[in-house]
Scaffold this motif. Structure first.
Motif, PDB file in Angstrom:
ATOM      1  N   ASP A   1       1.019  -1.153  -0.092  1.00 26.25           N
ATOM      2  CA  ASP A   1      -0.003   0.119   0.238  1.00 26.25           C
ATOM      3  C   ASP A   1       0.881   1.361   0.023  1.00 26.25           C
ATOM      4  OD1 ASP A   1      -2.085   1.812   0.273  1.00 26.25           O
ATOM      5  OD2 ASP A   1      -2.130   1.449   2.471  1.00 26.25           O
ATOM      6  N   ARG A   2       1.506   1.480  -1.188  1.00 31.81           N
ATOM      7  CA  ARG A   2       2.365   2.824  -1.282  1.00 31.81           C
ATOM      8  C   ARG A   2       2.436   2.858  -2.636  1.00 31.81           C
ATOM      9  NH1 ARG A   2       6.282   0.132  -3.830  1.00 31.81           N
ATOM     10  NH2 ARG A   2       7.229  -1.751  -3.369  1.00 31.81           N
ATOM     11  N   GLU A   3       3.017   4.010  -3.325  1.00 33.51           N
ATOM     12  CA  GLU A   3       3.267   4.220  -4.888  1.00 33.51           C
ATOM     13  C   GLU A   3       4.117   3.068  -5.303  1.00 33.51           C
ATOM     14  OE1 GLU A   3       4.440   8.100  -5.961  1.00 33.51           O
ATOM     15  OE2 GLU A   3       2.519   9.166  -5.148  1.00 33.51           O
ATOM     16  N   LEU A   4       3.925   2.743  -6.406  1.00 31.47           N
ATOM     17  CA  LEU A   4       4.823   1.892  -6.995  1.00 31.47           C
ATOM     18  C   LEU A   4       5.972   2.468  -7.580  1.00 31.47           C
ATOM     19  CD1 LEU A   4       1.851   0.067  -9.294  1.00 31.47           C
ATOM     20  CD2 LEU A   4       3.058  -0.718  -7.139  1.00 31.47           C
ATOM     21  N   ASN A   5       7.067   1.547  -7.553  1.00 31.78           N
ATOM     22  CA  ASN A   5       8.247   2.164  -8.181  1.00 31.78           C
ATOM     23  C   ASN A   5       8.210   1.838  -9.727  1.00 31.78           C
ATOM     24  OD1 ASN A   5       9.486  -0.541  -8.590  1.00 31.78           O
ATOM     25  ND2 ASN A   5       9.858  -0.794  -6.291  1.00 31.78           N
ATOM     26  N   PRO A   6       9.184   2.462 -10.559  1.00 29.48           N
ATOM     27  CA  PRO A   6       9.295   2.430 -12.021  1.00 29.48           C
ATOM     28  C   PRO A   6       9.282   0.769 -12.298  1.00 29.48           C
ATOM     29  CG  PRO A   6      10.771   4.122 -11.478  1.00 29.48           C
ATOM     30  CD  PRO A   6      10.427   3.677 -10.114  1.00 29.48           C
ATOM     31  N   TYR A   7       9.908   0.012 -11.696  1.00 22.09           N
ATOM     32  CA  TYR A   7      10.251  -1.372 -12.154  1.00 22.09           C
ATOM     33  C   TYR A   7       8.718  -2.287 -12.043  1.00 22.09           C
ATOM     34  CZ  TYR A   7      11.829  -6.224 -12.564  1.00 22.09           C
ATOM     35  OH  TYR A   7      11.943  -7.401 -13.339  1.00 22.09           O
ATOM     36  N   GLU A   8       8.226  -1.792 -10.846  1.00 22.07           N
ATOM     37  CA  GLU A   8       6.763  -2.442 -10.579  1.00 22.07           C
ATOM     38  C   GLU A   8       5.901  -1.967 -11.380  1.00 22.07           C
ATOM     39  OE1 GLU A   8       7.486  -2.993  -5.690  1.00 22.07           O
ATOM     40  OE2 GLU A   8       6.499  -1.095  -6.449  1.00 22.07           O
ATOM     41  N   ILE A   9       5.887  -0.719 -11.874  1.00 19.08           N
ATOM     42  CA  ILE A   9       4.838  -0.155 -12.993  1.00 19.08           C
ATOM     43  C   ILE A   9       5.205  -0.673 -14.205  1.00 19.08           C
ATOM     44  CG2 ILE A   9       4.449   1.941 -14.308  1.00 19.08           C
ATOM     45  CD1 ILE A   9       4.928   3.376 -11.489  1.00 19.08           C
ATOM     46  N   ASN A  10       6.532  -0.996 -14.716  1.00 17.79           N
ATOM     47  CA  ASN A  10       6.615  -1.446 -16.130  1.00 17.79           C
ATOM     48  C   ASN A  10       6.260  -2.928 -16.084  1.00 17.79           C
ATOM     49  OD1 ASN A  10       7.947   0.224 -18.070  1.00 17.79           O
ATOM     50  ND2 ASN A  10       9.394   0.561 -16.400  1.00 17.79           N
ATOM     51  N   HIS A  11       6.239  -3.642 -14.942  1.00 18.56           N
ATOM     52  CA  HIS A  11       5.769  -5.124 -14.836  1.00 18.56           C
ATOM     53  C   HIS A  11       4.323  -5.011 -15.014  1.00 18.56           C
ATOM     54  CE1 HIS A  11       5.198  -9.292 -13.986  1.00 18.56           C
ATOM     55  NE2 HIS A  11       4.326  -8.661 -12.992  1.00 18.56           N
ATOM     56  N   VAL A  12       3.517  -4.155 -14.178  1.00 16.33           N
ATOM     57  CA  VAL A  12       2.297  -4.408 -14.392  1.00 16.33           C
ATOM     58  C   VAL A  12       1.814  -4.267 -15.697  1.00 16.33           C
ATOM     59  CG1 VAL A  12      -0.040  -3.043 -13.599  1.00 16.33           C
ATOM     60  CG2 VAL A  12       1.889  -3.611 -12.044  1.00 16.33           C
ATOM     61  N   ILE A  13       2.341  -2.999 -16.462  1.00 21.76           N
ATOM     62  CA  ILE A  13       1.924  -2.692 -17.816  1.00 21.76           C
ATOM     63  C   ILE A  13       2.412  -3.788 -18.776  1.00 21.76           C
ATOM     64  CG2 ILE A  13       2.307  -1.142 -19.620  1.00 21.76           C
ATOM     65  CD1 ILE A  13       2.653   1.014 -17.593  1.00 21.76           C
ATOM     66  N   SER A  14       3.556  -4.503 -18.438  1.00 23.94           N
ATOM     67  CA  SER A  14       4.154  -5.555 -19.400  1.00 23.94           C
ATOM     68  C   SER A  14       3.137  -6.580 -19.434  1.00 23.94           C
ATOM     69  CB  SER A  14       5.386  -5.846 -19.117  1.00 23.94           C
ATOM     70  OG  SER A  14       5.343  -6.711 -17.911  1.00 23.94           O
ATOM     71  N   THR A  15       2.282  -6.869 -18.087  1.00 20.06           N
ATOM     72  CA  THR A  15       1.532  -8.136 -18.506  1.00 20.06           C
ATOM     73  C   THR A  15       0.108  -7.869 -19.316  1.00 20.06           C
ATOM     74  OG1 THR A  15       0.367  -7.491 -16.459  1.00 20.06           O
ATOM     75  CG2 THR A  15       2.220  -8.826 -16.321  1.00 20.06           C
ATOM     76  N   HIS A  16       0.362  -6.610 -19.816  1.00 18.31           N
ATOM     77  CA  HIS A  16      -1.042  -6.405 -20.930  1.00 18.31           C
ATOM     78  C   HIS A  16      -0.158  -6.321 -22.493  1.00 18.31           C
ATOM     79  CE1 HIS A  16      -4.693  -5.105 -18.306  1.00 18.31           C
ATOM     80  NE2 HIS A  16      -3.826  -5.394 -17.633  1.00 18.31           N
ATOM     81  N   PHE A  17      -0.966  -6.841 -23.362  1.00 16.07           N
ATOM     82  CA  PHE A  17      -0.442  -6.938 -24.540  1.00 16.07           C
ATOM     83  C   PHE A  17      -1.278  -6.257 -25.645  1.00 16.07           C
ATOM     84  CE2 PHE A  17       0.743 -10.713 -22.128  1.00 16.07           C
ATOM     85  CZ  PHE A  17       1.967 -10.551 -22.057  1.00 16.07           C
ATOM     86  N   ASN A  18      -1.932  -5.444 -25.162  1.00 14.32           N
ATOM     87  CA  ASN A  18      -2.957  -4.636 -26.248  1.00 14.32           C
ATOM     88  C   ASN A  18      -1.981  -4.135 -27.495  1.00 14.32           C
ATOM     89  OD1 ASN A  18      -3.700  -3.133 -23.312  1.00 14.32           O
ATOM     90  ND2 ASN A  18      -5.381  -4.169 -24.573  1.00 14.32           N
ATOM     91  N   ASP A  19      -2.969  -4.111 -28.575  1.00 16.14           N
ATOM     92  CA  ASP A  19      -2.348  -3.684 -29.746  1.00 16.14           C
ATOM     93  C   ASP A  19      -1.214  -2.589 -29.765  1.00 16.14           C
ATOM     94  OD1 ASP A  19      -3.816  -5.681 -31.015  1.00 16.14           O
ATOM     95  OD2 ASP A  19      -5.203  -4.200 -31.598  1.00 16.14           O
ATOM     96  N   VAL A  20      -1.590  -1.360 -28.957  1.00 14.53           N
ATOM     97  CA  VAL A  20      -0.837  -0.195 -28.571  1.00 14.53           C
ATOM     98  C   VAL A  20      -0.955  -0.296 -27.176  1.00 14.53           C
ATOM     99  CG1 VAL A  20      -0.862   2.048 -28.881  1.00 14.53           C
ATOM    100  CG2 VAL A  20      -1.677   0.891 -30.724  1.00 14.53           C
ATOM    101  N   ARG A  21       0.451  -0.007 -26.581  1.00 15.72           N
ATOM    102  CA  ARG A  21       0.658  -0.059 -25.276  1.00 15.72           C
ATOM    103  C   ARG A  21       1.097   1.545 -24.612  1.00 15.72           C
ATOM    104  NH1 ARG A  21       3.237  -5.552 -22.961  1.00 15.72           N
ATOM    105  NH2 ARG A  21       5.014  -4.793 -24.409  1.00 15.72           N
ATOM    106  N   LEU A  22       0.860   1.771 -23.679  1.00 15.18           N
ATOM    107  CA  LEU A  22       1.315   3.056 -22.911  1.00 15.18           C
ATOM    108  C   LEU A  22       2.289   2.812 -22.040  1.00 15.18           C
ATOM    109  CD1 LEU A  22       1.367   6.058 -22.935  1.00 15.18           C
ATOM    110  CD2 LEU A  22      -0.747   6.002 -21.194  1.00 15.18           C
ATOM    111  N   LYS A  23       3.481   3.428 -22.099  1.00 18.02           N
ATOM    112  CA  LYS A  23       4.441   3.301 -20.869  1.00 18.02           C
ATOM    113  C   LYS A  23       4.780   4.455 -20.630  1.00 18.02           C
ATOM    114  CE  LYS A  23       6.163  -1.304 -21.956  1.00 18.02           C
ATOM    115  NZ  LYS A  23       7.092  -2.050 -22.162  1.00 18.02           N
ATOM    116  N   ASN A  24       6.084   4.866 -20.701  1.00 20.15           N
ATOM    117  CA  ASN A  24       6.428   6.476 -20.690  1.00 20.15           C
ATOM    118  C   ASN A  24       7.003   6.755 -22.003  1.00 20.15           C
ATOM    119  OD1 ASN A  24       8.744   4.775 -20.598  1.00 20.15           O
ATOM    120  ND2 ASN A  24       9.969   6.112 -19.106  1.00 20.15           N
ATOM    121  N   PHE A  25       6.173   6.112 -22.910  1.00 21.47           N
ATOM    122  CA  PHE A  25       6.349   6.238 -24.339  1.00 21.47           C
ATOM    123  C   PHE A  25       5.077   5.362 -24.959  1.00 21.47           C
ATOM    124  CE2 PHE A  25       9.459   2.938 -23.335  1.00 21.47           C
ATOM    125  CZ  PHE A  25       8.803   1.943 -23.776  1.00 21.47           C
ATOM    126  N   ILE A  26       5.073   5.606 -26.125  1.00 19.82           N
ATOM    127  CA  ILE A  26       3.917   5.139 -26.851  1.00 19.82           C
ATOM    128  C   ILE A  26       4.390   3.594 -27.697  1.00 19.82           C
ATOM    129  CG2 ILE A  26       1.883   4.847 -28.509  1.00 19.82           C
ATOM    130  CD1 ILE A  26       1.553   7.699 -27.716  1.00 19.82           C
TER     131      ILE A  26
END
Length: 423
Positions: free
Chosen positions: A304-329
């Motif tokens: 229960d805290r803000e996620l760090n950049p590695y954790e954020i990237n992992h959460v997003i990387s478990t999604h495989f949409n046709d277009v994916r938003l990170k800190n770039f598109i």
């Protein structure tokens, strides 16, 4: 007297507001740091034996691990990536080499300021790797799928995350193990200047991506036979796991923004957890740090805290949409491509997304487009191939409208065609 209603509220875990806030900050920092006009290109390569075109594994003598160890001196020592005692990644200025689950060798290049920069960086990568490949007796090819081997013949490389991913994707959808072990892609990343710009580019990339995928298709084989689908990569992802693939839910709602995207990725079960950079997990074993999370979303897994950049990237990387938003598109539609075609693709992306006149023309044409229209266009291409009419227009129209001059009009699939299939 009627039976009491059963409540399932206790089974639902909503996104943690601190996690949502951390993703919004992550997107905002991407805007402020990256500006506009740059590219990142990732080209995945399939390793195949020279003798019979079957897949090369990580573990075999003179296999992928040997390749990485042999080229490691050309990369920065402090950017080597090891897991379970095995070398799995390398990096230096402008080039990162990593592995996909089936030993696919990914070359990530950037940040590029001009599409032409791609060729010089890629040539540097090949200059180091090709003599070693010749000595080891295998090569890296650019196809969308292994030419001879079946997914059942390909071993997963030694990353704990891939064991956890196999446990999930082997039990859902139709193509999980095929995608992991035998497929290869080209992905192009672009910048955004603010939230509105990011959402507009994500919509545009989602709309035109399937059409560009047709013109850059490069998968003649599937499971050792002729590929039966016009766009195998799209077919695999659309039938993989709908809660984390295809079109981002709600993307074409005029009210859609970064927060909606953050809530979507944080609400979906993670597939597997990655706690390797979570301080609170210190002391756990490798399998505990990478464990299946079939039902748990980020709020169930992370503190229960803000996620760090590695954790954020992992959460997003478990999604495989046709277009994916990170800190770039990240635009994810395309098969692995030879370098000349990857450079042409990057030029087209630059023209369509960074040229204000072209961008305005496209956004005006697609004004009012719906999520359902994208689904229809994708299946129109799958059903009709070269006779398809995505968004109600024939492919000849899109060839001119999207500025695809110079691309081959004939059907890819002939290995003798030097521009389509270049090892």
């Amino acid at each position: 007297m009627s039976a009491p209603r059963t409540s399932y509220a206790h089974l639902l875990t909503k996104p943690n507001p601190k996690h949502v806030a951390s993703l919004l900050k992550f997107f905002e920092n991407g805007r402020s740091q990256r500006g506009t006009g740059g590219f990142g290109v990732e080209i995945e390569h399939l390793p195949v034996h020279n003798a019979d075109d079957t897949a090369v594994s990580y573990y075999e003598p003179n296999g992928i691990e040997t390749l990485l160890r042999r080229i490691a001196p050309y990369y920065d020592k402090d950017r080597e990536y090891w897991e379970n005692g095995h070398l799995v990644g390398l990096g230096r200025e402008g080039i990162a080499v990593s592995l996909e689950p089936g030993g696919q060798v990914e070359c990530s290049l950037g940040i590029l300021r001009q599409p032409s920069d791609l060729h010089a960086l890629y040539r540097a990568f090949r200059r180091d790797v090709d003599p070693v490949l010749d000595d080891l007796g295998f090569r890296l090819v650019n196809y969308g799928y292994q030419p001879k081997s079946s997914y059942a013949d390909v071993k997963v490389n030694p990353k704990d995350r891939y064991d956890a991913m196999t446990a999930y994707l082997g039990r859902v959808g139709q193509f999980g193990p095929c995608m992991m072990r035998c497929s290869a892609s080209t992905q192009v990343s672009i910048d955004f200047v603010d939230e509105r710009d990011a959402i507009d580019k994500m919509r545009l990339g989602t709309v035109i991506g399937p059409i560009l995928a047709w013109y850059f298709r490069n998968t003649p084989y599937f499971e050792g036979r002729e590929n039966p689908w016009p766009l195998l990569r799209q077919r695999m992802w659309d039938f993989l796991d709908f809660q984390r693939t295809n079109v981002i839910p709600g993307l074409f709602d005029p009210r859609f923004g970064w927060e909606d995207y953050a809530v979507d990725v944080l609400s979906t079960p993670l597939m597997f957890a990655d706690l390797t950079h979570t301080p609170e997990a210190e002391g756990l074993s490798g399998k505990e740090l990478h464990h299946p999370a079939f039902y748990e979303n980020a709020a169930d897994v992370y503190p229960d805290r803000e996620l760090n950049p590695y954790e954020i990237n992992h959460v997003i990387s478990t999604h495989f949409n046709d277009v994916r938003l990170k800190n770039f598109i990240e635009l994810r539609h395309w098969d692995s491509l030879p370098i000349l075609r990857a450079e042409r693709l990057t030029e087209i992306i630059g023209s369509l997304f960074y040229d204000p006149k072209n961008r305005d023309r496209l956004e005006s044409y697609f004004d009012g487009i719906r999520e359902e229209d994208v689904f229809e266009a994708k299946w129109n291409l799958q059903a009709h191939g070269r006779d398809a009419t995505p968004y109600g227009q024939p492919l000849e129209f899109w060839h001119a409208f999207l500025g695809l001059e110079g691309l081959l009009a004939d059907e890819p699939g002939d290995p003798k065609h030097p521009d389509v299939f270049q090892a």
